[in-house]
Design a protein around this motif. Structure first.
Motif, short mmCIF file in Angstrom:
data_model
loop_
_atom_site.label_atom_id
_atom_site.label_comp_id
_atom_site.label_asym_id
_atom_site.label_seq_id
_atom_site.Cartn_x
_atom_site.Cartn_y
_atom_site.Cartn_z
N VAL A 282 -5.89 3.97 9.51
CA VAL A 282 -4.53 3.97 8.95
C VAL A 282 -4.00 5.39 9.09
O VAL A 282 -4.67 6.35 8.68
CB VAL A 282 -4.51 3.53 7.48
CG1 VAL A 282 -3.13 3.74 6.88
CG2 VAL A 282 -4.93 2.07 7.35
N LYS A 283 -2.82 5.51 9.68
CA LYS A 283 -2.19 6.82 9.82
C LYS A 283 -1.04 6.92 8.82
O LYS A 283 -0.31 5.95 8.61
CB LYS A 283 -1.70 7.06 11.25
CG LYS A 283 -2.84 7.21 12.25
CD LYS A 283 -2.34 7.57 13.64
CE LYS A 283 -3.52 7.79 14.59
NZ LYS A 283 -3.07 8.13 15.96
N VAL A 284 -0.89 8.12 8.25
CA VAL A 284 0.09 8.35 7.20
C VAL A 284 1.09 9.41 7.66
O VAL A 284 0.69 10.51 8.07
CB VAL A 284 -0.59 8.81 5.89
CG1 VAL A 284 0.43 8.89 4.76
CG2 VAL A 284 -1.75 7.87 5.53
N ILE A 296 -6.96 7.87 8.20
CA ILE A 296 -7.96 7.31 7.29
C ILE A 296 -8.77 6.25 8.02
O ILE A 296 -8.24 5.18 8.37
CB ILE A 296 -7.28 6.68 6.06
CG1 ILE A 296 -6.27 7.65 5.43
CG2 ILE A 296 -8.32 6.23 5.04
CD1 ILE A 296 -5.33 7.01 4.43
N PRO A 297 -10.08 6.47 8.25
CA PRO A 297 -10.92 5.40 8.80
C PRO A 297 -11.09 4.29 7.76
O PRO A 297 -11.40 4.58 6.60
CB PRO A 297 -12.26 6.11 9.06
CG PRO A 297 -11.96 7.57 8.98
CD PRO A 297 -10.82 7.71 8.04
N VAL A 298 -10.88 3.04 8.16
CA VAL A 298 -10.90 1.96 7.17
C VAL A 298 -11.82 0.80 7.53
O VAL A 298 -12.18 0.01 6.66
CB VAL A 298 -9.48 1.39 6.94
CG1 VAL A 298 -8.62 2.40 6.21
CG2 VAL A 298 -8.82 0.97 8.25
N GLN A 333 -8.07 8.47 0.37
CA GLN A 333 -9.47 8.11 0.52
C GLN A 333 -9.66 6.64 0.20
O GLN A 333 -9.01 6.11 -0.70
CB GLN A 333 -10.35 8.95 -0.41
CG GLN A 333 -10.31 10.44 -0.15
CD GLN A 333 -10.92 10.82 1.19
OE1 GLN A 333 -11.99 10.34 1.54
NE2 GLN A 333 -10.24 11.67 1.94
N VAL A 334 -10.55 5.98 0.95
CA VAL A 334 -10.91 4.59 0.65
C VAL A 334 -11.72 4.57 -0.64
O VAL A 334 -12.69 5.32 -0.79
CB VAL A 334 -11.73 3.97 1.80
CG1 VAL A 334 -12.29 2.61 1.39
CG2 VAL A 334 -10.85 3.83 3.05
#
Length: 488
Positions: A282-284, A296-298, A333-334
Motif C-alpha cells: 500500500v502506497k500513501v 507499507i508491505p501488506v 504500520q500493519v
C-alpha cells in the motif's frame, strides 16, 4: 503586554476547541462530519469472489465474526436451477449505516443487507456484469455501474427498483460522489474517460481523460476538492479537480496491478492510500503536494481498502492471501491481519453498523471458504533470495474436489501473449498442458484464472506423477520457452 480581554478570548477559544468534536470525514462523507471512534458497534466487510461470501469483522478487536453466505462455491453454482449469487465483488453502504449493498458480477445482482442483523433485505437484478454500487449522499438513490454494458443503473433506495439509467461510454467501472451531493464521478473500465454527472438531473457535464481505459476504482476527498482514480492496466493513479473545470492535477506511477484508492484524514493531514497488487504494498500519498510518504508491505495482492470512521486505521483486503489487514494510519504500520473468505475484492468500513445487540445473527462459520493453498513462480533460471519477492503469486481456492486458481502475474513483457500451463519437469519442460492463455497489460502484469483439481496435481505425494506450474511465452496453439516456473 497582552490585554486581559485578549487573554480571556484566547482561553475561551482553547476551551471550545478542546470541547468541540474532532472532524475527520470518513470517505465518502464530508470533512465536516464528526469522527466516530472505533468500537464494537463498527463492522468491516469484505466481498469474496470465489467463496461467494461476505466476511464480517469486528474492528475493535480485529475478530472475524463470521460470513454472510450469498452463494455456493463451484461447481454447485453451475446448475441451471441455481438461485444464489456468483462472483461476489463490489460494495457500498447507506449514509445512515443501516444497509450494505453487495454487487455480484456473475449473477448480475445487488444484494441489500441489514447491517444490524446480517439479513438479506432485497436483491435487485440489473444488467450484465455490474461492478460497484453506492448510495448517494442524501440516501435516496443507489447508483450501480453496469460494467458489461454502457450505463449506470439508478435504483430507488426505498423500493430498490430501477428508476432511470445514465448512459455512459461502454464499461463504467465505479462511481463515487462529491460530499456535497452535487456531482457523481463515473470512471470507465473499457474507455479512457471519467464522466462528471450532475446528481440533480443525471446529466453528464464533464469528460475527464483517463490515461488508459482500465479504471477499477475511484474516490473523492472529504473536503470536496479532489477525485483520485486508479488505472489497473498501466499501474497509475490520477487526480483531478472535483469541481469545474475538472482539470487533471497529477498522474502518479504507482505500480503494476494498481487496484483501489481511498482517502484518510487524521491528525497528520489528508492522505490517499493506494493498493498495489503486483507489489503487495500500500502506497500513501499526501493530497496537498502528492508526495509519497509511506510504502507499507501488506501481503499478497492487496485489493479493496477503506478507512475507519475516525481516520486512525485503514483496512485492506488481500486477494491472494484470504486476509483483511489493519493499518494504523498514524504510524503506517500493519497491526493485524484477520483470516477471511476467498479472494476478497471490495472492502468497506461501516461505523456504528450495529447500534444495539450483538450483531452476529445470520452469520456462518468460515468453513471451506478459509481453505487455500499458495504457490509462487519465479523467472526461469533464477532463485528467490532471502527478502526478495517472487514476481508471481498463485492461490488455489478450495471448492470441494476442485480449486479455483488465481495467479497475480508480474515481471513479464508488456502486451505480450503467454500461457499458464502444467508441465512434467521441474525446469518447465516435458509434457505441457495449457490452463489459461493471457495477454499482459502495459505494465507487464495480469490476473489469470483457471479451475480444476490443480492442488492435487502440483502437490502430489512422492511416487505419484507430479506436475509443475509454468508460464510460457506464446499462445495455447504454439507455446514458446518457459519464462516463469513454480518454486517450492
Amino acid at each position: 503586554m497582552t490585554h486581559p480581554l485578549s487573554l480571556l478570548v484566547l482561553l475561551a477559544a482553547s476551551v471550545l476547541a478542546a470541547c468541540a468534536p474532532a472532524l475527520a470525514g470518513q470517505a465518502p462523507g464530508a470533512a465536516a462530519e464528526v469522527e466516530i471512534p472505533i468500537s464494537h458497534r463498527d463492522r468491516v466487510y469484505a466481498a469474496e469472489q470465489f467463496s461467494n461470501t461476505v466476511s464480517v469483522i469486528d474492528p475493535a478487536d480485529n475478530t472475524l465474526l463470521g460470513v454472510i453466505r450469498l452463494g455456493d462455491p463451484s461447481p454447485m453454482n453451475f446448475s441451471p436451477l441455481y438461485k444464489g449469487q456468483v462472483l461476489v465483488h463490489g460494495m457500498g453502504f447507506s449514509p445512515d449505516h443501516r444497509t450494505l449493498a453487495v454487487v455480484s458480477i456473475g449473477s448480475n445482482s445487488v444484494t441489500f443487507i441489514d447491517t444490524a442483523t446480517n439479513a438479506v433485505k432485497h436483491t435487485t437484478y440489473v444488467g450484465r456484469a455490474p461492478h460497484e454500487a453506492f448510495f448517494t449522499p442524501d440516501g435516496k438513490e443507489i447508483w450501480v455501474t453496469v460494467r458489461g454494458e454502457d450505463y449506470v443503473s439508478v435504483l430507488d433506495a426505498t423500493t430498490f427498483e430501477e428508476t432511470t439509467r445514465i448512459r455512459t461510454p461502454n464499461g463504467p467501472g465505479m462511481q463515487i460522489f462529491s460530499p456535497d451531493g452535487t456531482y457523481g464521478y463515473v470512471c470507465s473500465s473499457f474507455n479512457p474517460e471519467v464522466d462528471g454527472v450532475t446528481m440533480a438531473d443525471h446529466k453528464i457535464v464533464a469528460r475527464v481523460k483517463q490515461d488508459s481505459p482500465f479504471c477499477p476504482n475511484i474516490a473523492a476527498t472529504p473536503d470536496g476538492t479532489q477525485v483520485w482514480f486508479t488505472l489497473k492496466d498501466t499501474g497509475e493513479t490520477q487526480v483531478f479537480e472535483a469541481r469545474p473545470p475538472f482539470a487533471i492535477l497529477k498522474t502518479i506511477q504507482t505500480g503494476p496491478i494498481t487496484n483501489h484508492v481511498n482517502i484518510v484524514h487524521n491528525a497528520k493531514g489528508t492522505f490517499a492510500y493506494v493498493t498495489i497488487g503486483g507489489l503487495n504494498e500500500v502506497k500513501v500519498f499526501r493530497t496537498d503536494d502528492f508526495s509519497l510518504v509511506a510504502t507499507i508491505p501488506v501481503g499478497k495482492l492487496p485489493h479493496g481498502i477503506w478507512p475507519s470512521g475516525d481516520g486512525t486505521r485503514v483496512y485492506v483486503g488481500l486477494e491472494n492471501a484470504d486476509g483483511m489487514t489493519a493499518i494504523d494510519t498514524l504510524t503506517n504500520q500493519v497491526i493485524a491481519t484477520v483470516p477471511i473468505g476467498q479472494a476478497p475484492q471490495a472492502a468497506v468500513y461501516v461505523p456504528n453498523a450495529v447500534p444495539q445487540g450483538g450483531g452476529t445473527e445470520n452469520l456462518q462459520p468460515l468453513g471451506i471458504a478459509g481453505q487455500t493453498a499458495h504457490l509462487t513462480l519465479t523467472a526461469a533460471g533464477t532463485t528467490i533470495a532471502a527478502g526478495m519477492q517472487a514476481p508471481t503469486s498463485v492461490s488455489l481456492f478450495d471448492q470441494g474436489l476442485v480449486q479455483v486458481l488465481e495467479a497475480s502475474v508480474t515481471g513479464l513483457e508488456p502486451k505480450h501473449p503467454y500461457v499458464l500451463a502444467l508441465c512434467t519437469q521441474a525446469n518447465g519442460g516435458g509434457l505441457i498442458q495449457s490452463l489459461s492463455a493471457f495477454m499482459t497489460n502495459p505494465a507487464g502484469s495480469a490476473i489469470v484464472n483457471a479451475i480444476g483439481p490443480i492442488r492435487q496435481i502440483v502437490q502430489a505425494d512422492v511416487g505419484e506423477e507430479r506436475r509443475y506450474l509454468v508460464i510460457l511465452s506464446g499462445t495455447a496453439a504454439k507455446t514458446g520457452a518457459p519464462v516463469q516456473i513454480e518454486v517450492d
